[in-house]
Design a protein around this motif. Sequence first.
Motif, PDB file in Angstrom:
ATOM      1  N   GLU A   1       0.873  -1.204  -0.093  1.00 49.13           N
ATOM      2  CA  GLU A   1      -0.063   0.030  -0.068  1.00 49.13           C
ATOM      3  C   GLU A   1       0.768   1.121   0.122  1.00 49.13           C
ATOM      4  N   MET A   2       2.007   1.277   0.696  1.00 52.13           N
ATOM      5  CA  MET A   2       2.837   2.383   0.699  1.00 52.13           C
ATOM      6  C   MET A   2       3.359   2.649  -0.435  1.00 52.13           C
ATOM      7  N   VAL A   3       3.752   1.602  -1.376  1.00 55.83           N
ATOM      8  CA  VAL A   3       4.374   1.774  -2.571  1.00 55.83           C
ATOM      9  C   VAL A   3       3.197   2.293  -3.613  1.00 55.83           C
ATOM     10  N   ARG A   4       2.039   1.632  -3.266  1.00 56.76           N
ATOM     11  CA  ARG A   4       1.055   2.194  -4.330  1.00 56.76           C
ATOM     12  C   ARG A   4       0.866   3.725  -3.933  1.00 56.76           C
ATOM     13  N   CYS A   5       0.845   4.283  -2.890  1.00 54.53           N
ATOM     14  CA  CYS A   5       1.026   5.574  -2.419  1.00 54.53           C
ATOM     15  C   CYS A   5       2.057   6.567  -2.851  1.00 54.53           C
ATOM     16  N   GLY A   6       3.023   5.753  -3.520  1.00 55.32           N
ATOM     17  CA  GLY A   6       4.134   6.492  -4.433  1.00 55.32           C
ATOM     18  C   GLY A   6       5.682   6.532  -3.695  1.00 55.32           C
ATOM     19  N   LEU A   7       5.502   5.834  -2.575  1.00 54.99           N
ATOM     20  CA  LEU A   7       6.945   5.834  -2.240  1.00 54.99           C
ATOM     21  C   LEU A   7       7.752   4.709  -2.722  1.00 54.99           C
ATOM     22  N   SER A   8       9.071   4.760  -2.572  1.00 55.43           N
ATOM     23  CA  SER A   8      10.135   3.806  -3.378  1.00 55.43           C
ATOM     24  C   SER A   8      10.189   2.815  -2.149  1.00 55.43           C
ATOM     25  N   GLN A   9      10.724   1.491  -2.805  1.00 49.86           N
ATOM     26  CA  GLN A   9      10.910   0.304  -1.957  1.00 49.86           C
ATOM     27  C   GLN A   9      11.964   0.730  -0.939  1.00 49.86           C
ATOM     28  N   LYS A  10      12.863   1.427  -0.990  1.00 49.62           N
ATOM     29  CA  LYS A  10      13.931   1.793  -0.188  1.00 49.62           C
ATOM     30  C   LYS A  10      13.273   2.599   0.970  1.00 49.62           C
TER      31      LYS A  10
ATOM     32  N   LEU B   1       9.783   1.095   7.763  1.00 52.61           N
ATOM     33  CA  LEU B   1       9.171  -0.052   8.302  1.00 52.61           C
ATOM     34  C   LEU B   1      10.069  -0.732   8.999  1.00 52.61           C
ATOM     35  N   ASN B   2      11.494  -0.158   9.088  1.00 52.49           N
ATOM     36  CA  ASN B   2      12.591  -0.713   9.826  1.00 52.49           C
ATOM     37  C   ASN B   2      12.926  -1.867   9.279  1.00 52.49           C
ATOM     38  N   MET B   3      13.036  -2.033   7.900  1.00 52.40           N
ATOM     39  CA  MET B   3      13.198  -3.440   7.333  1.00 52.40           C
ATOM     40  C   MET B   3      14.341  -3.215   6.091  1.00 52.40           C
ATOM     41  N   ALA B   4      14.857  -4.221   5.771  1.00 49.13           N
ATOM     42  CA  ALA B   4      15.909  -4.502   4.696  1.00 49.13           C
ATOM     43  C   ALA B   4      15.049  -4.197   3.376  1.00 49.13           C
ATOM     44  N   PRO B   5      15.518  -3.203   2.308  1.00 49.91           N
ATOM     45  CA  PRO B   5      14.740  -3.197   1.023  1.00 49.91           C
ATOM     46  C   PRO B   5      14.495  -4.620   0.414  1.00 49.91           C
ATOM     47  N   SER B   6      15.540  -5.397   0.863  1.00 50.70           N
ATOM     48  CA  SER B   6      15.211  -6.704   0.169  1.00 50.70           C
ATOM     49  C   SER B   6      13.895  -7.571   0.671  1.00 50.70           C
ATOM     50  N   ALA B   7      13.632  -7.190   1.901  1.00 54.98           N
ATOM     51  CA  ALA B   7      12.419  -7.812   2.439  1.00 54.98           C
ATOM     52  C   ALA B   7      11.133  -7.357   1.963  1.00 54.98           C
ATOM     53  N   VAL B   8      11.206  -5.744   1.597  1.00 56.24           N
ATOM     54  CA  VAL B   8      10.148  -5.248   0.959  1.00 56.24           C
ATOM     55  C   VAL B   8      10.085  -5.686  -0.564  1.00 56.24           C
ATOM     56  N   SER B   9      11.043  -6.004  -0.898  1.00 50.84           N
ATOM     57  CA  SER B   9      11.234  -6.406  -2.584  1.00 50.84           C
ATOM     58  C   SER B   9      10.221  -7.863  -2.334  1.00 50.84           C
ATOM     59  N   GLN B  10      10.649  -8.590  -1.611  1.00 48.22           N
ATOM     60  CA  GLN B  10      10.344 -10.058  -1.486  1.00 48.22           C
ATOM     61  C   GLN B  10       8.614  -9.849  -1.309  1.00 48.22           C
ATOM     62  N   TYR B  11       8.265  -8.982  -0.077  1.00 50.15           N
ATOM     63  CA  TYR B  11       6.860  -8.793   0.018  1.00 50.15           C
ATOM     64  C   TYR B  11       6.159  -8.478  -1.073  1.00 50.15           C
ATOM     65  N   LEU B  12       6.420  -7.381  -1.976  1.00 45.18           N
ATOM     66  CA  LEU B  12       6.013  -7.265  -3.192  1.00 45.18           C
ATOM     67  C   LEU B  12       5.778  -8.207  -4.235  1.00 45.18           C
ATOM     68  N   SER B  13       6.787  -8.887  -4.308  1.00 43.84           N
ATOM     69  CA  SER B  13       7.135 -10.073  -5.244  1.00 43.84           C
ATOM     70  C   SER B  13       6.056 -11.349  -4.887  1.00 43.84           C
TER      71      SER B  13
ATOM     72  N   ASP C   1      -1.133   6.824   6.956  1.00 50.25           N
ATOM     73  CA  ASP C   1      -0.862   7.607   7.934  1.00 50.25           C
ATOM     74  C   ASP C   1       0.781   7.562   8.012  1.00 50.25           C
ATOM     75  N   LEU C   2       1.487   6.419   7.681  1.00 54.74           N
ATOM     76  CA  LEU C   2       2.884   6.317   7.659  1.00 54.74           C
ATOM     77  C   LEU C   2       3.421   7.133   6.711  1.00 54.74           C
ATOM     78  N   VAL C   3       2.832   7.253   5.456  1.00 51.02           N
ATOM     79  CA  VAL C   3       3.490   7.905   4.374  1.00 51.02           C
ATOM     80  C   VAL C   3       3.486   9.567   4.645  1.00 51.02           C
ATOM     81  N   SER C   4       2.071   9.886   5.163  1.00 49.69           N
ATOM     82  CA  SER C   4       1.805  11.334   5.701  1.00 49.69           C
ATOM     83  C   SER C   4       2.792  11.568   6.950  1.00 49.69           C
ATOM     84  N   LYS C   5       3.248  10.506   7.311  1.00 49.97           N
ATOM     85  CA  LYS C   5       4.134  10.720   8.720  1.00 49.97           C
ATOM     86  C   LYS C   5       3.457  11.517  10.056  1.00 49.97           C
TER      87      LYS C   5
END
Length: 111
Positions: free
Chosen positions: A24-33, A39-51, A74-78
Amino acid sequence: MEKLPCETIVWDSLPAIRAAIAAEMVRCGLSQKMVAQILNMAPSAVSQYLSGKRGYRIVFSDEVTDAIADLARDLVSKTVCDPRERICRICVMIRGGDSMCSACEPPEPVS
């Protein structure tokens, strides 16, 4: 023997919730990084979640889906910096209100 509720949460519910929040955060326009940083996780974890390589695919109720989308926005808007309490509430929603986690229970009244 039946799994303990915390085992189900760790292996099934939390990965699915985190995957849905990340998506959902990526759909809101944020990069995986950026999602990984928030979310305090590795970018590779985000990539694996999305795939779909990581995180179980649970079909969420509309109520849970809405709660996840609200948290992601709410996370995207801080407006939320620490998602733990909201993730815990979402987890309780998935389990049908069955909270065996002391962190999810309201505090006992002090006499």
